[in-house]
Write a protein that holds these residues in place. Structure first.
Motif, PDB file in Angstrom:
ATOM      1  N   ASP A   1       0.869  -1.172   0.000  1.00 29.36           N
ATOM      2  CA  ASP A   1       0.000   0.000   0.000  1.00 29.36           C
ATOM      3  C   ASP A   1       0.906   1.221   0.000  1.00 29.36           C
ATOM      4  OD1 ASP A   1      -1.947   1.901   0.221  1.00 29.36           O
ATOM      5  OD2 ASP A   1      -2.623   1.332   2.224  1.00 29.36           O
ATOM      6  N   GLY A   2       1.030   1.873  -1.140  1.00 31.85           N
ATOM      7  CA  GLY A   2       1.939   3.012  -1.236  1.00 31.85           C
ATOM      8  C   GLY A   2       3.364   2.573  -0.955  1.00 31.85           C
ATOM      9  N   ALA A   3       3.989   3.225   0.014  1.00 34.47           N
ATOM     10  CA  ALA A   3       5.387   2.951   0.344  1.00 34.47           C
ATOM     11  C   ALA A   3       5.537   1.947   1.478  1.00 34.47           C
ATOM     12  CB  ALA A   3       6.097   4.247   0.709  1.00 34.47           C
ATOM     13  N   GLU A   4       4.498   1.152   1.755  1.00 29.94           N
ATOM     14  CA  GLU A   4       4.556   0.204   2.873  1.00 29.94           C
ATOM     15  C   GLU A   4       4.248  -1.206   2.413  1.00 29.94           C
ATOM     16  OE1 GLU A   4       3.405   0.237   7.500  1.00 29.94           O
ATOM     17  OE2 GLU A   4       1.723   0.690   6.165  1.00 29.94           O
ATOM     18  N   LEU A   5       5.082  -2.149   2.890  1.00 28.83           N
ATOM     19  CA  LEU A   5       4.842  -3.573   2.709  1.00 28.83           C
ATOM     20  C   LEU A   5       4.351  -4.138   4.032  1.00 28.83           C
ATOM     21  CD1 LEU A   5       5.077  -6.357   1.254  1.00 28.83           C
ATOM     22  CD2 LEU A   5       7.451  -6.427   2.068  1.00 28.83           C
ATOM     23  N   ALA A   6       3.161  -4.721   4.024  1.00 25.89           N
ATOM     24  CA  ALA A   6       2.613  -5.384   5.203  1.00 25.89           C
ATOM     25  C   ALA A   6       2.737  -6.884   5.020  1.00 25.89           C
ATOM     26  CB  ALA A   6       1.154  -4.993   5.399  1.00 25.89           C
ATOM     27  N   MET A   7       3.290  -7.546   6.023  1.00 26.16           N
ATOM     28  CA  MET A   7       3.422  -8.999   6.022  1.00 26.16           C
ATOM     29  C   MET A   7       2.707  -9.548   7.251  1.00 26.16           C
ATOM     30  SD  MET A   7       7.452  -9.352   4.907  1.00 26.16           S
ATOM     31  CE  MET A   7       8.029  -8.053   6.023  1.00 26.16           C
ATOM     32  N   MET A   8       2.010 -10.661   7.080  1.00 23.85           N
ATOM     33  CA  MET A   8       1.360 -11.293   8.217  1.00 23.85           C
ATOM     34  C   MET A   8       1.416 -12.805   8.070  1.00 23.85           C
ATOM     35  SD  MET A   8      -2.321 -10.648  10.062  1.00 23.85           S
ATOM     36  CE  MET A   8      -3.351 -11.297   8.734  1.00 23.85           C
ATOM     37  N   ALA A   9       2.026 -13.446   9.054  1.00 30.46           N
ATOM     38  CA  ALA A   9       2.061 -14.900   9.129  1.00 30.46           C
ATOM     39  C   ALA A   9       0.982 -15.350  10.110  1.00 30.46           C
ATOM     40  CB  ALA A   9       3.427 -15.375   9.604  1.00 30.46           C
ATOM     41  N   THR A  10       0.188 -16.347   9.703  1.00 30.00           N
ATOM     42  CA  THR A  10      -0.851 -16.891  10.574  1.00 30.00           C
ATOM     43  C   THR A  10      -0.657 -18.396  10.685  1.00 30.00           C
ATOM     44  OG1 THR A  10      -2.425 -15.174   9.919  1.00 30.00           O
ATOM     45  CG2 THR A  10      -3.325 -17.149  10.968  1.00 30.00           C
TER      46      THR A  10
END
Length: 294
Positions: A121-130
């Motif tokens: 999202d724009g200049a951000e990478l979001a990572m989520m491990a579940t």
């Protein structure tokens, strides 16, 4: 870098490439194509951002016990060496999944599902491990991130000018590491001055810096001025920072779990850093990386 089967996601500010092998983030570039990750130079370390599951670090002699039976696991577990299935893929997002197999159950006798989600999202990478427990017995596990960021970042500042700046003061002592990569009983003085950790090779002559008493859940990596990386990890209580002296990368590693204490010989359920998921439950771990400029 060439794709070689990687999955690409994009925003107007960033492009990320993820390899199905290990669901590993292998490239993160800015809008001008400048690389923010390690190149994976085998002269230093071929990893770029392996996922650490079902253990973080080493178990003593690479062996551990469940119900009195002994099993073998390599350092950081097996997820980084396994092919994940691509479950979803959009222009700016991707979801990968790993589930247990007869091969994993031979060395880790539990049912599991590990989902790894990436979104730009724009200049951000979001990572989520579940991690989810689909089985009928409690699931003991640890999880960690291990991304290697370019040192120096590609914005003109010298390597020696780079630092980690924590969101809070970090006066607590850090862990000492034994020669066989376990957690020693003694503690070392904090290398952080207030909130700042200037980066230099001598910090890593005896392995990683490991915090088991960390106040911060956010930090900034880069030079004191110009573009830098804002890194948040709200769900992981421990942190490792590591490189090999002279290498062109530094790893910022949020962990929920860590290596065995030196001399530990108990059950996996009793190992420090192990969390347990009841049947039918799950737990998520987030790590966000944003390209920012002062």
């Amino acid at each position: 870098m060439a794709d070689h089967g990687t999955v690409t996601i994009r925003s107007e500010k960033l492009t990320a490439r993820i390899a199905p092998l290990g669901a590993e983030l292998v490239s993160l570039t800015d809008a001008d194509g400048r690389e923010l990750m390690s190149s994976g130079d085998p002269a230093y370390w071929t990893g770029r951002a392996p996922l650490l599951f079902p253990i973080v670090g080493r178990v003593r002699d690479d062996r551990y016990r469940v119900g009195g039976q002994e099993y073998a696991l390599p350092q950081h577990g097996f997820a980084r060496r396994m092919e994940f299935a691509l479950v979803e893929h959009g222009p700016a997002n991707a979801l990968f999944r790993l589930v247990d197999t007869p091969e994993t159950r031979a060395n880790y006798p539990f049912a599991f599902q590990l989902d790894m989600a990436f979104a730009l999202d724009g200049a951000e990478l979001a990572m989520m491990a579940t991690i989810t427990n689909p089985g009928d017995v409690p699931l003991p596990a640890s999880f960690g991130y291990h991304p290697a960021f370019a040192w120096p970042l590609p914005y003109g500042a010298a390597r020696a000018d780079h630092r980690i700046t924590f969101e809070r003061d970090e006066p607590a002592a850090i862990c000492a590491i034994t020669d066989d990569a376990l957690i020693a009983a003694e503690r070392l003085p904090s290398p952080v001055v207030g909130r700042d950790l200037p980066l230099h090779d001598a910090l890593f002559e005896k392995d990683a810096l490991v915090w088991d008493d960390l106040a911060s859940r956010r930090l900034r990596y880069g030079a004191s001025t110009g573009k830098a990386l804002d890194i948040s990890f709200p769900d992981t209580p421990w942190l490792g920072i590591w490189t090999k002296p002279g290498a062109p990368f530094v790893c910022v590693e949020p962990w929920a779990g860590m290596a065995d204490p030196a001399g530990f010989s108990g059950e996996l359920m009793d190992k420090p850093g192990i969390f347990t998921l009841a049947p039918g439950t799950g737990r998520s771990f987030r790590m966000n990386v944003a390209l920012v400029e002062d």
